[in-house]
Enzyme design. Structure first.
Site, PDB file in Angstrom:
ATOM      1  N   LYS A 139       0.851  -1.193   0.000  1.00 40.70           N
ATOM      2  CA  LYS A 139       0.000   0.000   0.000  1.00 40.70           C
ATOM      3  C   LYS A 139       0.883   1.237   0.000  1.00 40.70           C
ATOM      4  CE  LYS A 139      -3.256   2.743   2.751  1.00 40.70           C
ATOM      5  NZ  LYS A 139      -4.082   2.876   3.953  1.00 40.70           N
TER       6      LYS A 139
ATOM      7  N   GLU B 259      -9.174  12.546  12.234  1.00 44.16           N
ATOM      8  CA  GLU B 259      -8.475  11.338  12.693  1.00 44.16           C
ATOM      9  C   GLU B 259      -7.581  11.576  13.908  1.00 44.16           C
ATOM     10  OE1 GLU B 259      -5.811   7.642  10.904  1.00 44.16           O
ATOM     11  OE2 GLU B 259      -6.380   9.301   9.612  1.00 44.16           O
TER      12      GLU B 259
ATOM     13  N   GLU C 118      -7.736  -2.007   2.858  1.00 40.47           N
ATOM     14  CA  GLU C 118      -6.929  -0.829   3.185  1.00 40.47           C
ATOM     15  C   GLU C 118      -7.004  -0.526   4.678  1.00 40.47           C
ATOM     16  OE1 GLU C 118      -6.933   3.969   2.271  1.00 40.47           O
ATOM     17  OE2 GLU C 118      -8.050   2.645   0.927  1.00 40.47           O
TER      18      GLU C 118
ATOM     19  N   GLU D 161     -11.519  11.008  -5.158  1.00 38.31           N
ATOM     20  CA  GLU D 161     -11.523  11.022  -3.695  1.00 38.31           C
ATOM     21  C   GLU D 161     -10.732  12.214  -3.162  1.00 38.31           C
ATOM     22  OE1 GLU D 161      -9.594   8.407  -0.110  1.00 38.31           O
ATOM     23  OE2 GLU D 161     -10.709   7.302  -1.647  1.00 38.31           O
TER      24      GLU D 161
END
Length: 399
Positions: free
Chosen positions: A153, A203, A247, A383
């Site tokens: 990733k 976050e 993910e 996105e």
């Protein structure tokens, strides 16, 4: 109702009166202040008692030294406030402030429901860095390498440079960000290079209160829709998306592996839930734990897990190299961490996303997307465009 002047004059550490959190928001001044708001508290740090040194020693050691010296000089409850870059070996923008004013969370203050001021009309020139088609080509290149088995990733970011015909109104932008997502993490801190790091992150990297640890990794995203039925459909689709669940699992597994040695207990949910912002749906896992050693500070934990695969990739060092090859800019404080920590080891550190670096005549906005082997370049570009929406709305600009 407590006025802003009464709140600042008393120096009180925690108050419950209506209007105290929004009073600190109203009192923010970019030339002297650092503002941090979370779902648990609001902080306005004013002035500088001490700068955290930049040298070859570990950052945690330098911060501990600054806090210890401040306490020895007579400050009973010193805190360090500011931001740490994506490359945590680089210079951090951290200080021990001269004064800290505290209030409950913005979301608990009824006055946060009042609408923010409308953006003043500014003629913005918007320049993407890189152009969207080049960003899509970088995503496609990363996907090819992952399908060849090179890595698992990588998070690739792009930027927008906004240049205006006048200086941006930073306090007004902060108001709009804070009132748009009052349950998130809103921040405005000096960059250390003459600008301001301004944003509204969804976050939490990690917080500590006593021996209690909380981390809330987000990975896997879907843009919101103005149509209610479509918005619900997108949320449900995200919860079942193999690409996004994979993910997310990469990030959660990495954080579990790093945090477990510090804890006597660690609880990790089996499946993610959803967190919403005004612009995005995110897959979310709330990790909780009990520290085995009370001497481990929140910054020790934050530096141990930063950067997570949510902002870098996996494996970490290889993903860093890929980012350096494919991104045409230095991230600086973007995808670093921003927050506070006290001399007892408590505090909150947040992932620096949904943010911009603001200078006299313009802004650089950042947005990134997690890329895995099943990623589609067009979808990842879309996105990032949706993630830019948080800040574009705050300044009254369009892509």
């Amino acid at each position: 109702m407590t006025t802003v002047h009464e709140t600042l004059a008393t120096g009180q550490t925690e108050v419950d009166a209506v209007g105290t959190a929004t009073a600190l928001l109203d009192a923010y001044r970019p030339d002297t202040d650092r503002f941090l708001a979370s779902p648990t508290r609001t902080l306005l740090a004013r002035g500088v008692r001490a700068q955290v040194a930049h040298d070859e020693r570990p950052l945690t050691e330098r911060v501990r030294e600054a806090l210890t010296a401040s306490r020895a000089a007579g400050e009973p409850d010193p805190v360090v406030v500011g931001a740490i870059p994506f490359d945590h070996t680089g210079p951090a923008a951290l200080v021990v402030p001269a004064a800290v004013h505290r209030a409950p969370a913005l979301c608990a203050d009824p006055l946060i429901a009042f609408p923010p001021p409308r953006p003043e009309p500014i003629a913005w020139t918007v320049r993407p860095v890189p152009a969207p088609e080049r960003y899509g080509a970088a995503v496609a290149a990363a996907v090819r390498r992952m399908r060849a088995g090179e890595f698992g990733k990588v998070v690739l970011a792009r930027a927008l440079d906004l240049t205006g015909d006048r200086s941006p109104d930073i306090p007004a932008m902060l108001q709009r960000l804070a009132r748009r997502d009052a349950r998130g993490y809103t921040f405005a801190v000096p960059t250390g290079t003459g600008g301001t790091l301004l944003g509204a992150s969804p976050e939490l990297l990690v917080s500590r209160r006593g021996t209690a640890l909380v981390a809330n990794p987000l990975a896997g995203s879907m843009p919101r829709s103005d149509d209610l039925a479509e918005d619900v459909r997108r949320a449900a689709a995200l919860l079942e998306s193999p690409k996004d669940l994979h993910e997310h699992a990469v990030v959660v597994d990495a954080m579990r592996a790093v945090l477990a040695p510090y804890c006597s207990e660690l609880h990790v949910p089996e499946r993610p839930t959803l967190v919403q912002t005004a612009a995005m749906w995110h897959l979310s896992s709330t990790i909780t734990g009990t520290l085995a050693l009370p001497s481990v500070s929140v910054l020790d934990l934050a530096c141990a897990v930063h950067p997570t695969p949510a902002v870098c990739g996996a494996p970490t060092e290889l993903a860093r190299r890929v980012i350096g090859e494919l991104e045409p800019f230095d991230r600086g404080l973007y995808t670093g961490i921003v927050g506070w920590g006290d001399a007892d080891g408590d505090g909150e550190w947040v992932v620096t996303i949904r943010c911009a670096e603001v200078s006299d005549r313009g802004l650089r906005l950042f947005a990134g997307a997690g890329v895995v082997a099943s990623s589609d370049p067009t979808a990842e570009t879309a996105e990032t465009a949706a993630k830019f929406r948080t800040f574009l709305d705050a300044v009254g600009a369009d892509l």
